[in-house]
Design a protein around this motif. Structure first.
Motif, short mmCIF file in Angstrom:
data_model
loop_
_atom_site.label_atom_id
_atom_site.label_comp_id
_atom_site.label_asym_id
_atom_site.label_seq_id
_atom_site.Cartn_x
_atom_site.Cartn_y
_atom_site.Cartn_z
N ARG A 43 0.86 -1.45 0.06
CA ARG A 43 -0.48 -0.29 -0.37
C ARG A 43 0.75 1.56 0.09
O ARG A 43 0.13 2.19 -0.22
CB ARG A 43 -1.01 0.24 1.74
CG ARG A 43 -2.18 -1.09 1.44
CD ARG A 43 -2.86 -1.18 2.52
NE ARG A 43 -3.70 -0.18 2.42
CZ ARG A 43 -4.91 0.60 1.85
NH1 ARG A 43 -5.37 -0.66 0.83
NH2 ARG A 43 -5.61 1.16 1.92
N PHE A 44 2.14 0.52 0.69
CA PHE A 44 2.96 2.75 1.18
C PHE A 44 3.49 2.45 -0.20
O PHE A 44 4.22 3.61 -1.14
CB PHE A 44 3.92 2.53 1.63
CG PHE A 44 3.07 2.51 3.29
CD1 PHE A 44 2.60 3.64 3.65
CD2 PHE A 44 2.37 1.48 4.19
CE1 PHE A 44 1.47 4.52 4.52
CE2 PHE A 44 1.68 1.95 5.31
CZ PHE A 44 1.07 3.32 5.20
N HIS A 45 4.34 1.19 -1.19
CA HIS A 45 5.04 1.22 -2.37
C HIS A 45 4.48 1.48 -3.88
O HIS A 45 5.00 2.31 -4.25
CB HIS A 45 5.77 -0.35 -2.14
CG HIS A 45 7.06 -0.56 -3.30
ND1 HIS A 45 7.68 0.74 -3.70
CD2 HIS A 45 6.91 -1.33 -4.20
CE1 HIS A 45 8.74 0.55 -4.26
NE2 HIS A 45 7.99 -1.09 -4.89
N PRO A 88 -5.40 2.20 -12.70
CA PRO A 88 -4.83 2.39 -13.37
C PRO A 88 -5.53 3.98 -13.00
O PRO A 88 -4.57 5.09 -13.24
CB PRO A 88 -6.27 2.30 -14.49
CG PRO A 88 -6.68 1.76 -13.86
CD PRO A 88 -6.13 1.02 -12.53
N ASP A 89 -6.36 4.85 -11.86
CA ASP A 89 -6.85 5.84 -10.99
C ASP A 89 -6.20 6.27 -9.71
O ASP A 89 -6.26 6.94 -8.93
CB ASP A 89 -8.13 5.85 -11.43
CG ASP A 89 -9.34 6.16 -12.73
OD1 ASP A 89 -8.28 6.52 -13.95
OD2 ASP A 89 -9.70 5.36 -12.34
N TYR A 90 -5.14 5.44 -10.25
CA TYR A 90 -4.20 5.87 -8.46
C TYR A 90 -3.67 7.15 -8.77
O TYR A 90 -3.73 8.05 -9.87
CB TYR A 90 -2.87 5.31 -8.98
CG TYR A 90 -2.17 5.11 -7.55
CD1 TYR A 90 -2.80 4.36 -6.16
CD2 TYR A 90 -1.22 6.13 -6.55
CE1 TYR A 90 -1.07 3.97 -5.58
CE2 TYR A 90 -0.99 5.78 -5.88
CZ TYR A 90 -1.26 5.16 -4.87
OH TYR A 90 0.02 4.71 -3.36
N PRO A 91 -3.95 8.00 -7.37
CA PRO A 91 -3.73 9.45 -7.55
C PRO A 91 -2.92 10.22 -7.50
O PRO A 91 -1.79 9.64 -7.71
CB PRO A 91 -4.12 10.28 -6.42
CG PRO A 91 -4.55 8.90 -5.53
CD PRO A 91 -4.13 7.84 -6.33
N SER A 92 -2.95 11.58 -8.61
CA SER A 92 -1.50 11.70 -8.93
C SER A 92 -0.59 12.77 -8.44
O SER A 92 0.25 13.25 -8.68
CB SER A 92 -1.53 11.91 -10.35
OG SER A 92 -2.98 13.33 -10.61
N LYS A 104 -2.93 8.32 -0.01
CA LYS A 104 -4.16 6.86 0.07
C LYS A 104 -2.84 5.42 0.30
O LYS A 104 -4.81 4.83 0.28
CB LYS A 104 -3.57 7.14 -1.94
CG LYS A 104 -3.26 5.55 -2.26
CD LYS A 104 -5.37 5.84 -3.00
CE LYS A 104 -5.81 3.95 -3.53
NZ LYS A 104 -7.01 3.73 -3.64
N PRO A 105 -2.14 5.72 1.14
CA PRO A 105 -2.40 3.78 1.62
C PRO A 105 -3.20 3.71 2.93
O PRO A 105 -3.38 2.97 3.03
CB PRO A 105 -1.07 4.56 2.35
CG PRO A 105 -0.48 4.87 1.34
CD PRO A 105 -1.42 6.26 1.09
N PHE A 106 -3.49 5.21 3.34
CA PHE A 106 -4.60 5.09 4.37
C PHE A 106 -6.30 4.89 4.12
O PHE A 106 -6.95 5.04 4.99
CB PHE A 106 -4.26 5.88 5.64
CG PHE A 106 -2.82 6.50 5.86
CD1 PHE A 106 -2.72 5.72 7.06
CD2 PHE A 106 -1.86 7.13 5.27
CE1 PHE A 106 -0.88 5.55 7.03
CE2 PHE A 106 -0.78 7.43 6.12
CZ PHE A 106 -0.23 6.48 6.80
#
Length: 283
Positions: free
Chosen positions: A139-141, A267-271, A279-281
């Motif tokens: 999740r962090f990586h 594909p929609d991971y925050p940029s 995001k990991p939380f």
């Protein structure tokens, strides 16, 4: 650009960084000079990295911001500050971490730095490997794998907590062994230089050393976006542990584009920078 200049970059860029910049850093650290000189060398390394990418790019479109340059700069500044802060904290950390103080302090300084690099490489590689296998670590990586282009600043484009996890895995054995602060300072510069080279968009060559050193030709395969396919070439400095773990992969005919990078499953991971920190939380 002339063929001579292209050849100088293609075959001279990596030695300049690995031997020239790191060698200067070792000399500075060995003499006990002010740590600001190491920061100056890091600035030179970044400038050389961008120049090589501009003059001899692997892909010209990767030299153009994909709306990510500000975010990547923020990641780089924060994470390099974490690295430098850990060096400054070594005397305190060494006092609380049990160890036998077996550091080979009588060895030549350059040999001590090489030992530190090899030990750190082992710990960081295993932490990196685990980050692809353990869900909470991934999740962090995942922040690092959200990149859409491959260039120097990608190396420090990491969640600061994951950066801390990797550095802890690499440095704790060194602290237990009693690593001196000057050696750790030289190591910190070597890590930064390696990350610039490993993610570089410069089309440089190192010949057969590409099978041993963890540089950009091999590391591009690690950033392939498909689950499982990119679980290869985890090493930071070397690929020795990947050969032993059977996670080494290389295809000399493979070419890469932005369509190959990122995470197919997200594909929609925050940029944005703050969104990536959060995001990991989130679920």
């Amino acid at each position: 650009m002339s063929a001579l200049v292209a050849s100088l970059i293609r075959y001279g860029y990596a030695p300049l960084m690995l031997i020239g910049i790191n060698g200067a850093g070792i000399a500075v650290a060995a003499t006990g000079a002010h740590k600001l000189w190491l920061l100056a060398l890091l600035g030179i390394a970044v400038a050389v990295s961008f120049a090589a990418e501009a003059l001899l790019p692997y892909r010209a479109d990767w030299n153009t911001s994909h709306g990510d340059f500000g975010r990547d700069t923020a990641h780089s500044v924060v994470n390099e500050t974490v690295v430098l802060g850990s060096v400054a904290a070594i005397p305190v950390l060494a006092a609380v971490i049990p160890g036998d103080g077996i550091w080979p302090g009588s060895w030549p300084f350059v040999a001590q730095v090489l030992v530190a690099i090899l030990v750190a490489d082992f710990g960081i590689t295993l932490a990196h490997y685990a980050s692809h296998k353990v869900a909470i670590l991934w999740r962090f990586h995942a922040v690092h794998h959200s990149v859409q282009r491959f260039y120097g600043l990608n190396g420090l484009m990491k969640h600061p907590l994951h950066q801390t996890i990797e550095m802890t895995a690499g440095v704790t054995p060194l602290l237990a062994a009693g690593i001196p602060v000057p050696v750790a300072a030289a190591l910190s510069l070597a890590v930064a230089v390696q990350l610039l080279l490993q993610h570089s968009n410069a089309d440089y060559r190192v010949g057969p050393l590409k099978y041993v050193l963890a540089l950009n030709e091999g590391h591009r395969f690690h950033h392939l976006k498909w689950a499982g396919i990119g679980d290869v070439n985890f090493g930071l400095f070397t690929l020795v542990w990947d050969h032993l773990l059977r996670t080494y992969s290389y295809d000399p005919g493979r070419r890469f584009s932005s369509a190959d990078l990122g995470m197919a499953a997200e594909p929609d991971y925050p940029s944005g920078y703050l969104a990536q920190l959060a995001k990991p939380f989130t679920r």
